[in-house]
Design a protein around this motif. Structure first.
Motif, PDB file in Angstrom:
ATOM      1  N   LEU A  75      49.573  71.764 -65.563  1.00 52.06           N
ATOM      2  CA  LEU A  75      48.494  70.925 -65.385  1.00 52.06           C
ATOM      3  C   LEU A  75      49.408  69.792 -64.444  1.00 52.06           C
ATOM      4  CD1 LEU A  75      45.821  69.802 -65.999  1.00 52.06           C
ATOM      5  CD2 LEU A  75      46.843  68.129 -67.657  1.00 52.06           C
ATOM      6  N   VAL A  76      48.707  69.736 -63.125  1.00 54.75           N
ATOM      7  CA  VAL A  76      49.202  68.739 -62.060  1.00 54.75           C
ATOM      8  C   VAL A  76      47.969  67.623 -61.924  1.00 54.75           C
ATOM      9  CG1 VAL A  76      50.693  70.440 -61.107  1.00 54.75           C
ATOM     10  CG2 VAL A  76      48.406  70.166 -60.196  1.00 54.75           C
ATOM     11  N   GLU A  77      48.340  66.557 -61.510  1.00 54.28           N
ATOM     12  CA  GLU A  77      47.404  65.376 -61.036  1.00 54.28           C
ATOM     13  C   GLU A  77      47.687  65.326 -59.627  1.00 54.28           C
ATOM     14  OE1 GLU A  77      46.847  60.520 -61.705  1.00 54.28           O
ATOM     15  OE2 GLU A  77      48.205  61.914 -63.188  1.00 54.28           O
ATOM     16  N   ILE A  78      46.578  65.416 -58.851  1.00 55.82           N
ATOM     17  CA  ILE A  78      46.255  64.950 -57.827  1.00 55.82           C
ATOM     18  C   ILE A  78      46.171  63.604 -57.322  1.00 55.82           C
ATOM     19  CG2 ILE A  78      45.149  65.776 -55.622  1.00 55.82           C
ATOM     20  CD1 ILE A  78      44.522  68.452 -57.087  1.00 55.82           C
ATOM     21  N   ASN A  79      46.862  63.016 -56.269  1.00 62.13           N
ATOM     22  CA  ASN A  79      46.816  61.681 -55.676  1.00 62.13           C
ATOM     23  C   ASN A  79      45.884  61.766 -54.544  1.00 62.13           C
ATOM     24  OD1 ASN A  79      48.182  59.974 -57.528  1.00 62.13           O
ATOM     25  ND2 ASN A  79      49.956  60.110 -56.589  1.00 62.13           N
ATOM     26  N   ASN A  80      45.177  60.853 -54.434  1.00 69.22           N
ATOM     27  CA  ASN A  80      44.364  60.617 -53.123  1.00 69.22           C
ATOM     28  C   ASN A  80      43.537  61.854 -53.010  1.00 69.22           C
ATOM     29  OD1 ASN A  80      45.935  58.272 -52.266  1.00 69.22           O
ATOM     30  ND2 ASN A  80      47.534  59.525 -51.751  1.00 69.22           N
ATOM     31  N   SER A  81      42.704  62.070 -53.997  1.00 72.40           N
ATOM     32  CA  SER A  81      41.783  63.379 -54.024  1.00 72.40           C
ATOM     33  C   SER A  81      40.408  62.697 -53.335  1.00 72.40           C
ATOM     34  CB  SER A  81      41.560  63.557 -55.484  1.00 72.40           C
ATOM     35  OG  SER A  81      40.487  64.279 -55.617  1.00 72.40           O
ATOM     36  N   GLU A  82      40.160  63.831 -52.498  1.00 71.44           N
ATOM     37  CA  GLU A  82      38.927  63.551 -51.648  1.00 71.44           C
ATOM     38  C   GLU A  82      37.689  63.626 -52.834  1.00 71.44           C
ATOM     39  OE1 GLU A  82      38.407  62.499 -48.560  1.00 71.44           O
ATOM     40  OE2 GLU A  82      40.547  62.460 -48.640  1.00 71.44           O
ATOM     41  N   TRP A  83      37.810  64.455 -53.651  1.00 74.27           N
ATOM     42  CA  TRP A  83      36.711  64.652 -54.620  1.00 74.27           C
ATOM     43  C   TRP A  83      36.704  63.305 -55.545  1.00 74.27           C
ATOM     44  CZ3 TRP A  83      37.192  68.185 -59.777  1.00 74.27           C
ATOM     45  CH2 TRP A  83      35.941  68.197 -60.141  1.00 74.27           C
ATOM     46  N   THR A  84      37.654  62.762 -55.895  1.00 73.56           N
ATOM     47  CA  THR A  84      37.605  61.711 -56.545  1.00 73.56           C
ATOM     48  C   THR A  84      36.969  60.271 -55.641  1.00 73.56           C
ATOM     49  OG1 THR A  84      39.926  60.809 -56.350  1.00 73.56           O
ATOM     50  CG2 THR A  84      39.482  61.890 -58.497  1.00 73.56           C
ATOM     51  N   LYS A  85      37.400  60.599 -54.481  1.00 77.30           N
ATOM     52  CA  LYS A  85      36.744  59.349 -53.526  1.00 77.30           C
ATOM     53  C   LYS A  85      35.232  59.551 -53.504  1.00 77.30           C
ATOM     54  CE  LYS A  85      40.849  58.824 -50.978  1.00 77.30           C
ATOM     55  NZ  LYS A  85      41.767  59.163 -49.631  1.00 77.30           N
ATOM     56  N   GLU A  86      34.731  61.072 -53.251  1.00 78.45           N
ATOM     57  CA  GLU A  86      33.259  61.240 -53.231  1.00 78.45           C
ATOM     58  C   GLU A  86      32.752  60.691 -54.660  1.00 78.45           C
ATOM     59  OE1 GLU A  86      30.852  65.406 -53.843  1.00 78.45           O
ATOM     60  OE2 GLU A  86      32.883  65.329 -52.433  1.00 78.45           O
ATOM     61  N   ILE A  87      33.243  60.852 -55.809  1.00 78.38           N
ATOM     62  CA  ILE A  87      32.497  60.496 -57.142  1.00 78.38           C
ATOM     63  C   ILE A  87      32.308  59.131 -57.014  1.00 78.38           C
ATOM     64  CG2 ILE A  87      32.830  60.421 -59.485  1.00 78.38           C
ATOM     65  CD1 ILE A  87      34.274  63.241 -59.333  1.00 78.38           C
ATOM     66  N   LEU A  88      33.227  58.311 -56.621  1.00 77.57           N
ATOM     67  CA  LEU A  88      33.321  56.931 -56.505  1.00 77.57           C
ATOM     68  C   LEU A  88      32.463  56.224 -55.551  1.00 77.57           C
ATOM     69  CD1 LEU A  88      37.258  55.694 -56.953  1.00 77.57           C
ATOM     70  CD2 LEU A  88      35.271  55.134 -58.548  1.00 77.57           C
ATOM     71  N   ALA A  89      32.233  57.057 -54.333  1.00 74.29           N
ATOM     72  CA  ALA A  89      31.291  56.460 -53.559  1.00 74.29           C
ATOM     73  C   ALA A  89      29.979  56.645 -53.894  1.00 74.29           C
ATOM     74  CB  ALA A  89      31.448  57.667 -52.074  1.00 74.29           C
ATOM     75  N   SER A  90      29.531  57.709 -54.697  1.00 76.37           N
ATOM     76  CA  SER A  90      28.241  57.716 -55.412  1.00 76.37           C
ATOM     77  C   SER A  90      28.107  57.175 -56.701  1.00 76.37           C
ATOM     78  CB  SER A  90      28.003  59.275 -55.339  1.00 76.37           C
ATOM     79  OG  SER A  90      28.825  59.849 -56.645  1.00 76.37           O
ATOM     80  N   THR A  91      29.053  56.128 -56.988  1.00 77.48           N
ATOM     81  CA  THR A  91      29.090  55.427 -58.430  1.00 77.48           C
ATOM     82  C   THR A  91      28.571  54.056 -58.009  1.00 77.48           C
ATOM     83  OG1 THR A  91      30.664  56.392 -59.131  1.00 77.48           O
ATOM     84  CG2 THR A  91      30.236  54.541 -60.025  1.00 77.48           C
ATOM     85  N   VAL A  92      27.477  53.512 -58.870  1.00 72.74           N
ATOM     86  CA  VAL A  92      27.129  52.096 -58.871  1.00 72.74           C
ATOM     87  C   VAL A  92      28.326  51.223 -58.936  1.00 72.74           C
ATOM     88  CG1 VAL A  92      24.608  52.589 -59.730  1.00 72.74           C
ATOM     89  CG2 VAL A  92      26.554  51.968 -61.195  1.00 72.74           C
ATOM     90  N   LYS A  93      27.981  50.128 -58.069  1.00 73.85           N
ATOM     91  CA  LYS A  93      29.365  49.273 -57.930  1.00 73.85           C
ATOM     92  C   LYS A  93      29.956  48.404 -59.420  1.00 73.85           C
ATOM     93  CE  LYS A  93      30.445  45.046 -55.495  1.00 73.85           C
ATOM     94  NZ  LYS A  93      30.025  44.067 -54.306  1.00 73.85           N
ATOM     95  N   ASP A  94      28.849  48.209 -60.294  1.00 77.32           N
ATOM     96  CA  ASP A  94      29.421  47.567 -61.498  1.00 77.32           C
ATOM     97  C   ASP A  94      30.123  48.660 -62.039  1.00 77.32           C
ATOM     98  OD1 ASP A  94      27.905  45.525 -60.839  1.00 77.32           O
ATOM     99  OD2 ASP A  94      26.132  45.910 -62.021  1.00 77.32           O
ATOM    100  N   GLU A  95      29.919  50.033 -62.515  1.00 76.86           N
ATOM    101  CA  GLU A  95      30.828  50.881 -62.744  1.00 76.86           C
ATOM    102  C   GLU A  95      31.942  51.339 -62.344  1.00 76.86           C
ATOM    103  OE1 GLU A  95      28.037  54.133 -63.679  1.00 76.86           O
ATOM    104  OE2 GLU A  95      26.991  52.988 -65.109  1.00 76.86           O
TER     105      GLU A  95
END
Length: 133
Positions: A75-95
């Motif tokens: 199991l590895v952790e990926i830094n600077n993931s484009e996938w997490t950036k994409e998820i955050l971009a579609s997340t409402v600001k408060d969350e």
């Protein structure tokens, strides 16, 4: 995207799998369960991911070489993931401010790559016996 630290190594190679890999996801918490032969006895264990926001599985025949090399039985952790950036971009600001998103990747021989975006993970204790439904 940058690979970071190795988080966990399988207790036995995935080539010693007996029943394969099982993914259980009733929502929020995702489990990847596996069993293996160790010194002639069957054992099982797994990984639990908490506060899951996304997950995906890629069959072995479609996994790019870099994922196999980086996460084979690990199991590895990926830094600077484009996938997490994409998820955050579609997340409402408060969350956005309350979520901690980490991108994890693991590869099982014969099964493929599992990727999970979640807050955290933990290993389940090893138990004797094969996986049961």
């Amino acid at each position: 995207m940058d690979l970071t630290k190795n988080c966990y190594s399988l207790p036995e190679p995935s080539t010693s799998s007996y029943s394969g890999v099982r993914l259980c996801f009733p929502g929020g918490v995702l489990k990847i369960l596996f069993d293996y032969d160790k010194d002639g006895c069957l054992y099982n264990s797994g990984l639990v991911f908490n506060k899951v926001r996304a997950h995906r599985h890629t069959a072995e025949s479609h996994c790019p070489a870099w994922k196999i090399e980086a996460a084979y039985d690990t199991l590895v952790e990926i830094n600077n993931s484009e996938w997490t950036k994409e998820i955050l971009a579609s997340t409402v600001k408060d969350e956005k401010l309350t979520w901690q998103l980490n991108h994890y990747l693991i590869y099982f021989d014969g099964d493929g790559c599992y990727e999970i975006v979640s807050e955290s993970w933990e290993a389940l204790p090893e138990k004797e016996g094969s996986l049961s439904c």
